[in-house]
Design an enzyme around this catalytic site. Structure first.
Site, PDB file in Angstrom:
ATOM      1  N   GLU A 215       0.863  -1.186   0.000  1.00  0.00           N
ATOM      2  CA  GLU A 215       0.000   0.000   0.000  1.00  0.00           C
ATOM      3  C   GLU A 215       0.898   1.234   0.000  1.00  0.00           C
ATOM      4  O   GLU A 215       1.829   1.318   0.809  1.00  0.00           O
ATOM      5  CB  GLU A 215      -0.898   0.006   1.244  1.00  0.00           C
ATOM      6  CG  GLU A 215      -1.835   1.194   1.300  1.00  0.00           C
ATOM      7  CD  GLU A 215      -2.624   1.277   2.610  1.00  0.00           C
ATOM      8  OE1 GLU A 215      -3.410   2.226   2.769  1.00  0.00           O
ATOM      9  OE2 GLU A 215      -2.427   0.395   3.468  1.00  0.00           O
ATOM     10  N   ARG A 435       5.406 -13.548   9.266  1.00  0.00           N
ATOM     11  CA  ARG A 435       5.727 -12.123   9.299  1.00  0.00           C
ATOM     12  C   ARG A 435       7.075 -11.945   9.981  1.00  0.00           C
ATOM     13  O   ARG A 435       7.394 -12.632  10.951  1.00  0.00           O
ATOM     14  CB  ARG A 435       4.641 -11.370  10.074  1.00  0.00           C
ATOM     15  CG  ARG A 435       4.991  -9.909  10.330  1.00  0.00           C
ATOM     16  CD  ARG A 435       3.886  -9.208  11.092  1.00  0.00           C
ATOM     17  NE  ARG A 435       4.331  -7.907  11.544  1.00  0.00           N
ATOM     18  CZ  ARG A 435       3.569  -6.822  11.575  1.00  0.00           C
ATOM     19  NH1 ARG A 435       2.327  -6.895  11.177  1.00  0.00           N
ATOM     20  NH2 ARG A 435       4.036  -5.677  12.025  1.00  0.00           N
ATOM     21  N   LYS A 445       2.909   0.762   9.850  1.00  0.00           N
ATOM     22  CA  LYS A 445       3.117   2.054   9.191  1.00  0.00           C
ATOM     23  C   LYS A 445       2.402   3.182   9.929  1.00  0.00           C
ATOM     24  O   LYS A 445       2.861   4.327   9.923  1.00  0.00           O
ATOM     25  CB  LYS A 445       2.670   1.974   7.734  1.00  0.00           C
ATOM     26  CG  LYS A 445       3.681   1.271   6.856  1.00  0.00           C
ATOM     27  CD  LYS A 445       3.381   1.408   5.385  1.00  0.00           C
ATOM     28  CE  LYS A 445       2.299   0.486   4.940  1.00  0.00           C
ATOM     29  NZ  LYS A 445       2.136   0.460   3.470  1.00  0.00           N
TER      30      LYS A 445
END
Length: 715
Positions: A215, A435, A445
């Site tokens: 993103e 992860r 983020k």
């Protein structure tokens, strides 16, 4: 399985012995074959493998070392070439020509194949070592600096390689009988590198398509790097396609700045892609799909307040809007599209199963309103798809065969497949990997943005940040990052990784090649007057790195007055003989103090003294005007707790002091440092030049690079 290696005593297969040592393959040794016989590996099953290269390929395939036989078929072919090449050229009259070729080949490489240690490195290394004195004489001649650097770095990967060489190689080369002290059975390698799970379900070579879909709401961080590099790995392994797709469905958080820097980071990581796409390219088709599902009764428009909706989903309570007729839903959908006051109160939800134990299937939101302008399409749209709705749709449309997702999304996999089914689109296989979590680090983020907005860091490239640009700016080589991530592979096991491991890999890459310089803290220095020192200053040209000619030269000035660190002066005694690095010995004759603080040392050079007999080896700088001003910057973790629990707020665990700056003086050669250049300050550590020399009044800024031994934020 027990493995027994049979070979002639006068012809030990050094490449096999070294490869087994590094690969963690236990062998029982049987040096009783007739002279001239090829080695044979006897398996516990009664089968056997015959010949050096055949045995080497077997060891490479069963090794505990990641990608020991290359990361894909192409790299395996390159490994095979080196297996065939090494014993031929590294023998006879072509030996020096081969060394010259290897020296040029390794000028910009750390390993022979790709970014990690492979059996090719071990085979070439052992063939060099197997020539005995012939290689050692060339090694000492400094003729082939790149080759020697590589040879030394491979030796560092396993402390026992030298043991094998010393046991089987005589001065004239291969053929020395094994030393009596060498154990008959090679112990397992100490390396603990996990093998990646490299198989994708249902994958066919040439037909795989994967996508890396960040993103554009921030810069890439080390966690994104893992996802990107794994996608690259699978695309290359299966000779498939890699799409870089920007998931730009939330205009409130996204910008062109982030798009540009993500692409910059992708390039930095060496990720080669086939095409760049944007979810916003498919906004018209996504809206058509949403409307189609509404008409089919598979979706509905809901105006339930956000908090109430969340509560109802948790409790399995159906919305009052769930059974509205299609006409009413379409009417409200148009209100949403137009961004009216009524439409802004609504969202589109999928009509899945409100009683499903998996809460992600309880009528997830497909579309919501947002009037903020989009960084690509401006204010054309007032409605935007959610990630849960857009991702499976675009994956299917773009021909993605395998969607790599971190295991944190595991509970949403069922939702992904269900939405594809509702849309009537083909199945896309999900492949999970763990992860990447790092100690003392936040990777959200949203949290990273807080540090930027609240001026706790300079920007997204701050060296305290876990962003790709941040850690590279701090001094990490991308090669080290790639090796660190590929060593973890595509494991699904959750892990909390230490930064020290990454910086240790980095040190092995930078230490053999970075230039050496000297710095003295400006407010912690003591003048040392050498009464028999040179009356006039003189200059000697010295290597910047004593073991790597490619680092270049530096000019060192010798004077009768030099600067020492106060810390060094404080431990010196009158009459003590010390070594001045790159000069020789000196004897301390007098120590001057004022209020208990040492202000000056007096002494005499004693250049005929033995440096082996002195306890203190001191860095120093000449007392000349040409010294440059330095700003040495050290960083600490932004978070003071090693691992934050789910219910802990990162704001309660901020490290109060994360940056320290020290003024220093450096040798005049540092005027030539370039931005981004990595050096070692003798007895201080490794540094990256962030701001090079511009003028005397402005200091050179050097960022300290961790070496794998950094103390935690709480120490």
């Amino acid at each position: 399985m027990e493995l027994k290696l049979a070979f002639p005593q006068d012809g030990p297969p050094l490449a096999i012995l070294c490869a087994a040592k590094v690969a963690g393959v236990s062998l029982t040794l049987d040096p009783k074959l007739a002279s001239g016989s090829a080695p044979t590996l006897h398996l516990g099953s009664g089968d056997f493998i015959h010949g050096v290269n055949t045995i080497l390929r077997y060891i490479a395939r069963v090794a505990s070392v990641t990608s020991f036989y290359g990361q894909d078929a192409i790299q395996a072919a390159y490994v095979d070439q080196w297996l065939d090449y090494a014993p031929v050229i590294l023998s006879g009259s072509e030996f020096e020509a081969a060394c010259s070729f290897l020296n040029g080949y390794l000028a910009s490489r750390t390993f022979l194949v790709s970014y990690g240690l492979s059996i090719a490195d071990i085979v070439v290394w052992s063939n060099l070592a197997g020539t005995g004195q012939r290689w050692e004489s060339l090694r000492r001649s400094k003729k082939y600096q790149n080759l020697v650097r590589w040879f030394n770095s491979i030796a560092d990967y396993s402390d026992t390689l030298d043991e094998v060489v010393s046991a089987y190689v005589g001065k004239r080369g291969i053929g020395k009988s094994p030393a009596p002290s060498l154990k008959e059975k090679l112990p397992d390698s100490k390396q603990n590198i996990s093998t990646p799970e490299v198989d994708l379900p249902g994958a066919k070579v040439g037909e795989v398509c994967v996508r890396f879909a960040p993103e554009p709401s921030g810069y890439l961080h080390i966690g994104h790097a893992k996802a990107g590099l794994l996608n690259k790995y699978f695309a290359e392994r299966y000779k498939g396609r890699l799409i870089v797709r920007f998931d730009d469905t939330n205009p409130s958080k996204e910008s062109n700045e982030f798009v540009e820097n993500v692409l910059k980071d992708v390039e930095t990581l060496g990720i080669k892609y086939d095409i760049v796409t944007y979810t916003s390219d498919y906004f018209p088709q996504l809206m058509e799909m949403a409307e189609k599902l509404i008409k089919q009764g598979k979706a509905y428009v809901d105006d339930t307040p956000k908090e109430q909706m969340r509560s109802e989903r948790m409790d399995g309570v159906e919305s009052k809007c769930r059974n509205n007729i299609v006409e009413d839903n379409l009417s409200l959908w148009k209100e949403m599209i137009n961004g009216t006051e009524r439409g802004m109160q609504c969202c589109v939800r999928g009509k899945l199963d409100m009683q499903d134990p998996n809460k992600s299937l309880r009528d997830p939101v497909y579309y919501r309103c947002n009037t903020d302008p989009h960084h690509r399409v401006g204010s054309k749209y007032k409605v935007y798809p959610t990630y849960d709705f857009a991702c499976p749709f675009v994956d299917a449309l773009e021909g993605v065969t395998h969607a790599l997702r971190s295991s944190e999304y595991h509970d949403r996999n069922a939702q992904y497949y269900r939405i594809l089914q509702e849309m009537g689109l083909r199945r896309v296989e999900i492949y999970e990997f763990s992860r990447l979590n790092m100690v003392y680090t936040v990777l959200s983020k949203r949290k990273l943005l807080w540090f930027v907005q609240n001026k706790k860091v300079e920007d997204w490239t701050d060296p305290r940040f876990p962003t790709v640009q941040g850690i590279v700016r701090r001094g990490l080589k991308v090669e080290a990052l790639v090796q660190f991530i590929l060593e973890q592979g595509a494991s699904k096991s959750l892990n909390l990784m230490e930064w020290d491991k990454l910086w240790t890999i980095n040190k092995k890459i930078i230490d053999p090649v970075c230039g050496r310089h000297t710095a003295i803290l400006k407010d912690q220095r003591v003048l040392f007057t050498l009464t028999n020192g040179p009356e006039e200053p003189f200059i000697r040209v010295l290597p910047r790195h004593k073991k790597y000619e490619g680092a270049g030269k530096k000019a060192t000035t010798f004077t009768n007055k030099i600067w020492l660190e106060s810390a060094d002066a404080s431990v010196i005694s009158i009459g003590e003989e010390v070594t001045l690095m790159d000069w020789g010995n000196a004897i301390i004759k007098e120590i001057k103090t004022e209020n208990g603080i040492i202000t000056e040392l007096l002494g005499e050079l004693h250049l005929e003294g033995s440096v082996k007999m002195t306890k203190l080896k001191l860095t120093w700088l000449p007392d000349i005007e040409d010294l440059v001003s330095l700003s040495l910057v050290e960083f600490d973790y932004l978070i003071k707790k090693k691992k934050l629990e789910e219910d802990e707020d990162f704001l309660d665990n901020l490290n109060p002091c994360t940056r320290q700056e020290f003024s220093a003086l450096g040798d005049a050669n540092m005027r030539n440092l370039k931005q981004g250049e990595i050096i070692q300050l003798e007895r201080k550590g490794y540094y990256r030049c962030d701001a090079p020399f511009i003028r005397s009044s402005k200091p050179i800024v050097l960022f300290a690079i961790p070496d794998g031994r950094q103390k935690s934020a709480t120490n």
